[in-house]
Every structure is written in C-alpha cells, then in structure tokens.
Design a protein around this motif. Structure first.
Motif, mmCIF file in Angstrom:
data_model
loop_
_atom_site.group_PDB
_atom_site.id
_atom_site.type_symbol
_atom_site.label_atom_id
_atom_site.label_comp_id
_atom_site.label_asym_id
_atom_site.label_seq_id
_atom_site.Cartn_x
_atom_site.Cartn_y
_atom_site.Cartn_z
ATOM 1 N N PHE A 297 9.672 9.256 0.644
ATOM 2 C CA PHE A 297 8.452 8.530 1.015
ATOM 3 C C PHE A 297 8.348 8.341 2.526
ATOM 4 O O PHE A 297 7.243 8.333 3.075
ATOM 5 N N ILE A 301 4.920 9.659 4.278
ATOM 6 C CA ILE A 301 4.071 8.733 5.037
ATOM 7 C C ILE A 301 4.007 9.146 6.497
ATOM 8 O O ILE A 301 2.934 9.157 7.113
ATOM 9 N N ILE A 318 -1.085 5.178 -2.256
ATOM 10 C CA ILE A 318 0.045 5.640 -3.055
ATOM 11 C C ILE A 318 -0.017 4.971 -4.421
ATOM 12 O O ILE A 318 -0.065 3.735 -4.523
ATOM 13 N N ILE A 344 0.011 10.643 -3.456
ATOM 14 C CA ILE A 344 -0.076 10.138 -2.076
ATOM 15 C C ILE A 344 -1.279 10.824 -1.435
ATOM 16 O O ILE A 344 -1.258 12.038 -1.180
#
Length: 415
Positions: A297, A301, A318, A344
C-alpha cells in the motif's frame, strides 16, 4: 580447493578482466622507461602476479609468485605507503636492502591498491635494472590514478558478480514467471551492462588524459565514472531489495484498514505537500505478511500521488468487495477459497496504453509529459507481493482520467 585459494584465483581473474590493465602497464613502461610493470595481489603470506608487462625478461608471468618475505610489497602491505626508488645504489634506505640485491634492480616504484572499504588488495609496481627518474609529481600522480582505477574496477567487478549471483537466485525462485525471467535476463544483459560499458569507455579516455597530463579532463572523466558507478550501485541495490521479497515469510491476521491508515500517517507530510486526500472505505482482515502488505500500500499510494495532475486536489479512494473464485479462475488457490478484491482508484494524470503495458516491469522509466519524471519501479514490488499471497494485480488507466488498480487476494492466504 579451499575458500582462500578460490578467492585469490577470483582476484587474479578479476584483474585480467579489467579492460584497461594492459594499456596501463604499457603506459607505465613507456612513460617511465621501466622494463617491468605488474599488478600484484599481496596477502600476509602470498605475492601473486595478476597482470604483467615484461620487457627485460624478468621471468614472471600472470599467476606466478614471489616469496612474500623477499619483496618490498610485504612492507607496503603493513604501512600502506608507496615506495619510490630512483637509484638503489645511492639510496640511504635501500642500498643494502635484500630485495634489490636479490632481484637485481636499481629503480623501483610500488603504489598500494586500497579498495574503498579500506581493504588492502595489493600493489601496482615497476622495476628496472637501470636508474630512473620516478620521484616526481607527474609519475607519482599517474601511478596513484592507475591504482585508484584498478581498485574502482575491482569493486565494480565484485558488485557485478554479486548481482549476477542474486539474479541467478531470483531466476531459480521465479521459474514460474515468464515475464519476470524475461525482465531479469534483459536487466543482466542491458541495465547492468550499460553503466559498465560507459565506465570502460570513460576509463580508457581517462588513461589517455593521464598520459597527456590533462588534469581538467581527468577530473571531468573521473566525475563521469563516479556517476556511472552510482547508477550501477542503485540498480544493484534495487535488485537486491527485490530479491528479498520471497514468499517464504511469516503470515498473521492483518487489519488492512488500520494498516492503510498507518501508511497514510507515515506519508502525511507528502500527502499535504501534494494536496492529496485519501478516502479509506471498508477493508477486510486477511491472513498475510504485515510488512509486505504495508510495502504494497505504501508503493501504491506513493505511485498514485507521484502521477497526480498539476492542478486541483488529488483524490485516492481505497475500498474492497468480496468476489467468487469462478470469476477469477487464473488464481492459484483452492476453488472454495474466500477472495477479496481491493480497489485503489485516483483522479490523477493516468497512463497511456503503451505505459500501462510496462507498468509492472522492473525499471520501466515511465515518463508522463505532464508530470515530473518517475521511474514507477515500486509497482514491480507490488506485483511480487501480491503473487507471494496467491493473488493477482491489474491496472486500468486513461491519460487524464486517473488510474484504477485491482488486487485480488485470498482472505486466508495461508494458515
């Protein structure tokens, strides 16, 4: 053959593989008038010739040895200081020294070869039965430069060998992945070779500059070589980090919602600077590697806000939903496995079709004309992590329309 002997043979072979060694020894002999020049591997109990230029029939060949106690290099190894003798017969220190008497030389120069980690490798040395003018700035500077170049190339070859070993190990572990094997082969043949090729070119030019005494060009080329070495080091580091992402790791119950919130907290400064808002919807608790999920993650991101539009707020959403096995027959899990799809999505600049095809490659060098340059290399870690958990990852994107990642994972990847 024991490990010490194998290591020494490897050191000798590495010196032979330095492309400019023969040129260096030739330049030394021509510029100083010395008849014999060599690179020696020197240990506490061994003196071994790695590369030799012999114009006086001294009789030593690559791989040949001298008794360590009969050499001056034995003393140089202890104090790591150069020894320069223009004329042995009139030298206060060496007129009665046993080494010149034994080997019959009147002029001698030996410079220690010190690796960047501080290890003593050996010496770059030259001898001749006649006196010579050696103790001058030009000659000493040339020898020092050549000794540093030898040390640099030896370190480069050692790193290359380590990276080759790492690549071989990764290939064994990734035999089930045609795409990754293809990429590793390309990296070995191209990405790692390119900076090495440039270093060989610049090193050759550096020798010519040293022979001509062009100090400014020497500084310029040394900088170029250093840039190539730094690039090579970065590539090897990234490959090494990737090679550590094996699937044999500890699994535990991981609350993905808490984990994503923790990642956002660690990235809060970057998110504020980039004007990024992250919306975290429902995410499950799954059986997984906490550290790998966190890296997954973190990379997703980070990749998202690196590809944000210049204007307006960048939004990342998300969330997740449960899905059935029959909709994802390609996954290597049991038919009755509980699956989750994690999405995402962002409103960023997106990728073109050509970029999207390479988004999970190693070193894709993605460049969007409306964005700062970003190599996107973190996404290859994402794919590896997801595969480690028996899942799959895919992406959809259009230029200017944002990007959506879909990750499908077993809720109970391992027990």
């Amino acid at each position: 053959m024991d490990n010490t002997e194998a290591a020494l043979l490897s050191d000798i072979e590495n010196v032979k593989n330095i492309p400019i060694v023969s040129t260096m020894l030739e330049v030394i002999c021509k510029s100083t008038g010395m008849g014999f020049a060599a690179i020696a591997r020197v240990t506490e109990d061994r003196w071994i010739a790695c590369s030799v230029r012999d114009e006086i029939s001294f009789g030593l060949v690559p791989g040949g040895e001298l008794k360590i106690e009969t050499t001056i290099c034995n003393e140089i190894r202890d104090n790591r200081q150069a020894v320069i003798i223009d004329h042995v017969q009139i030298s206060e220190i060496f007129a009665d020294h046993h080494t010149p008497k034994m080997y019959g030389f009147q002029s001698y120069i030996s410079i220690p070869i010190i690796l960047r980690n501080g290890d003593f490798f050996g010496t770059l040395c030259a001898i001749d039965p006649k006196p010579a003018l050696l103790n001058n700035a030009k000659t000493v500077g040339m020898f020092n430069l050549f000794a540093e170049l030898i040390a640099f190339h030896l370190e480069t070859l050692q790193v290359a060998e380590q990276s080759k070993t790492a690549l071989n190990e990764m290939n064994h572990k990734l035999v089930d992945s045609v795409i990754e094997n293809r990429q590793f082969k390309y990296i070995s043949n191209h990405n790692l070779q390119e900076p090495l090729r440039k270093m060989r070119v610049f090193s050759s030019m550096l020798v010519q500059a040293g022979e001509a005494g062009d100090v400014e060009k020497i500084k310029f080329l040394a900088g170029k070589i250093d840039d190539c070495a730094r690039k090579f080091s970065e590539l090897v580091k990234e490959l090494s980090e990737f090679s550590e992402l094996y699937s044999d790791t500890d699994f535990e119950l991981v609350d993905l919602r808490k984990l994503v919130a923790e990642v956002c907290g660690e990235l809060s400064k970057e998110l504020d600077e980039k004007n990024v808002r992250v919306q975290i919807n429902e995410l499950p608790v799954i059986n997984a590697s906490f550290s790998q999920m966190k890296q997954l993650f973190y990379s997703l991101i980070t990749n998202s806000f690196q590809h944000s539009k210049r204007d307006g707020q960048h939004e990342i959403t998300i969330g997740s939903k449960e899905i059935t096995q029959k909709n994802t027959p390609q996954l290597p899990v049991q038919n009755d496995a509980e699956l989750i799809e994690i999405m995402i999505q962002d409103n960023g600049a997106g990728f073109s079709k050509q970029q999207l095809e390479k988004i999970f490659d190693i070193f894709p060098n993605l460049i969007n004309e409306e964005l700062e340059k970003s190599d996107g290399s973190g996404l290859v870690y994402c794919r590896k992590i997801v595969r480690n958990h028996g899942g799959s990852i895919a992406a959809e994107s259009e230029p200017g329309q944002g990007t959506a990642f879909s990750i499908i994972l077993p809720i109970r990847a391992r027990s």
